[in-house]
Design a protein around this motif. Structure first.
Motif, mmCIF file in Angstrom:
data_model
loop_
_atom_site.group_PDB
_atom_site.id
_atom_site.type_symbol
_atom_site.label_atom_id
_atom_site.label_comp_id
_atom_site.label_asym_id
_atom_site.label_seq_id
_atom_site.Cartn_x
_atom_site.Cartn_y
_atom_site.Cartn_z
ATOM 1 N N TRP A 156 54.312 35.978 32.603
ATOM 2 C CA TRP A 156 52.904 36.148 32.198
ATOM 3 C C TRP A 156 52.393 37.524 32.634
ATOM 4 N N GLN A 157 52.680 37.879 33.885
ATOM 5 C CA GLN A 157 52.145 39.135 34.432
ATOM 6 C C GLN A 157 52.781 40.362 33.777
ATOM 7 N N ALA A 160 51.104 40.793 30.447
ATOM 8 C CA ALA A 160 49.741 41.284 30.666
ATOM 9 C C ALA A 160 49.743 42.762 31.054
ATOM 10 N N ALA A 161 50.666 43.145 31.938
ATOM 11 C CA ALA A 161 50.734 44.542 32.389
ATOM 12 C C ALA A 161 51.100 45.460 31.226
ATOM 13 N N GLY A 164 48.064 45.629 28.920
ATOM 14 C CA GLY A 164 47.019 46.463 29.521
ATOM 15 C C GLY A 164 47.350 47.947 29.408
ATOM 16 N N MET A 168 45.104 50.624 27.411
ATOM 17 C CA MET A 168 44.507 51.755 28.131
ATOM 18 C C MET A 168 44.989 53.077 27.561
ATOM 19 N N VAL B 159 45.358 49.321 37.449
ATOM 20 C CA VAL B 159 44.174 49.097 36.614
ATOM 21 C C VAL B 159 44.589 48.505 35.269
ATOM 22 N N ALA B 160 45.669 49.015 34.699
ATOM 23 C CA ALA B 160 46.160 48.492 33.414
ATOM 24 C C ALA B 160 46.587 47.033 33.543
ATOM 25 N N ALA B 161 47.292 46.707 34.629
ATOM 26 C CA ALA B 161 47.764 45.333 34.825
ATOM 27 C C ALA B 161 46.581 44.395 35.011
ATOM 28 N N PHE B 163 43.505 44.890 33.892
ATOM 29 C CA PHE B 163 42.810 44.805 32.624
ATOM 30 C C PHE B 163 43.566 43.916 31.634
ATOM 31 N N GLY B 164 44.889 44.041 31.609
ATOM 32 C CA GLY B 164 45.698 43.207 30.724
ATOM 33 C C GLY B 164 45.567 41.731 31.075
ATOM 34 N N ALA B 165 45.597 41.418 32.372
ATOM 35 C CA ALA B 165 45.470 40.030 32.822
ATOM 36 C C ALA B 165 44.100 39.482 32.424
ATOM 37 N N GLU B 167 42.162 40.462 29.926
ATOM 38 C CA GLU B 167 42.098 40.262 28.478
ATOM 39 C C GLU B 167 42.911 39.050 28.029
ATOM 40 N N MET B 168 44.104 38.924 28.592
ATOM 41 C CA MET B 168 44.955 37.803 28.178
ATOM 42 C C MET B 168 44.343 36.480 28.591
ATOM 43 N N SER B 169 43.828 36.424 29.818
ATOM 44 C CA SER B 169 43.191 35.193 30.281
ATOM 45 C C SER B 169 41.981 34.872 29.416
ATOM 46 N N ARG B 181 45.207 34.030 37.936
ATOM 47 C CA ARG B 181 46.099 35.076 37.413
ATOM 48 C C ARG B 181 46.011 36.359 38.233
ATOM 49 N N ILE B 182 44.809 36.707 38.692
ATOM 50 C CA ILE B 182 44.668 37.937 39.488
ATOM 51 C C ILE B 182 45.341 37.747 40.847
ATOM 52 N N GLU B 184 47.904 35.823 41.331
ATOM 53 C CA GLU B 184 49.321 35.868 40.963
ATOM 54 C C GLU B 184 49.798 37.312 40.754
ATOM 55 N N LEU B 185 48.912 38.110 40.130
ATOM 56 C CA LEU B 185 49.239 39.532 39.916
ATOM 57 C C LEU B 185 49.624 40.186 41.235
ATOM 58 N N VAL B 188 53.033 39.299 42.425
ATOM 59 C CA VAL B 188 54.122 39.937 41.678
ATOM 60 C C VAL B 188 54.234 41.427 42.003
#
Lengths: 197, 197
Positions: A156-157, A160-161, A164, A168, B159-161, B163-165, B167-169, B181-182, B184-185, B188
């Motif tokens: 998932w991450q 998402a990364a 993102g 960006m 920041v990209a990761a 932002f991606g999380a 948006e996906m969520s 998810r954040i 979890e980010l 990871v």
């Protein structure tokens, strides 16, 4: 196939190409079927022969995109790529396509605008999460991943990364630095995933 | 401040709150000033007293958002958070705000639609990249980061990761799983950043 069939297929492909460009640049609401026809050098009637509504056209643009990724996944198999190599290879290919092809950018915009379109569109991301999860599982089975890493969470991450970074780079540089950023993404996340980095 | 001034300030705040809700839900193009007035329980004239155009209103919604992040950054200082702790604390706070507050989601949509709005809007992301870079630098100065990590690259990717999380969520669960998810980010990416994880 008769030459009339060929001509029709060519027109259909051209409409899809032009529509993706317009949807990517201006969004679903702003684009008129007559503009798509004009840009494709066809009559409005010819566009409506292939797609009975703008919503149906948008749906076809999104379907073309999913078909393209099925081909990419086939290529991963043909090249016998597995594990982290497979994910990395896919990410660089998708980035390249996103950078150069409105047919890849438009569907993402359309899926975000799905509510305004009012037709069923596939859910974005879930296919990628599943593909990445499968390859992470291969990596884990080969002992390539840190022992305590959750394959589900990491998949998932990673998606998402990637997404993102794509967004960006698109918004900040018009995708000019996208390939570099995806390469950089791997440098940053790989030590957290892999025991071999 | 006279009570008329107070009333005006209250009306202005209410217009901004309602406009953020509408822009978040339907996008810039679909929202009419008269609808904003109706939702705020005000006359159209009253809305135009505060904002001479829809574009100016959108601009104010975006400015309110940037003001909010300046307050958040002040709070980081007041709490004397530094390095990775500061970044982690900010990320969880921004996620919480994004999940619950249309005033945080709307500006991101507006900045993406900036072309259609036709006014100058601040560039998204760059303030966050700079803030994260500063805190990563603190972490590096304290010996918390892996030696070969580029602070510039890691700031951009974090920041990209994030932002991606986000948006996906948003797109997959309406932000229901965003906080998880954040968290979890961090699980990871942290091992790739920090020598202490």
């Amino acid at each position: 196939m008769t030459s009339r069939d060929e001509q029709r297929q060519k027109s259909r492909a051209e409409i899809l190409r032009v529509a993706a460009e317009e949807f990517d640049r201006r969004g679903y609401a702003a684009v008129a079927m007559s503009e798509v026809a004009a840009s494709a050098g066809l009559t409005k009637g010819s566009v409506y022969f292939h797609f009975t509504s703008k919503a149906e056209l948008a749906q076809a643009v999104v379907e073309t995109y999913f078909a393209q990724w099925r081909l990419l996944r086939q290529e991963v198999e043909e090249r016998e790529l597995t594990g982290l190599d497979a994910i990395r290879w896919m990410s660089l290919n998708v980035a390249e396509a996103y950078k150069n092809d409105p047919g890849v950018r438009a569907p993402l915009r359309l899926m975000r605008e799905a509510e305004a379109i009012g037709v069923e569109l596939p859910t974005p991301f879930v296919g990628w999460i599943e593909a990445v999860r499968e390859h992470l599982q291969e990596a884990q089975d080969s002992g390539d991943l840190h022992g305590d890493l959750s394959v589900d969470a990491a998949a998932w991450q990673l998606v998402a990364a990637f997404f993102g970074a794509q967004e960006m780079s698109h918004q900040l540089t018009g995708c000019a630095d996208l390939t570099v950023r995806i390469d950089e993404l791997w440098h940053v996340v790989l030590p957290g995933l892999s025991v071999r980095s």
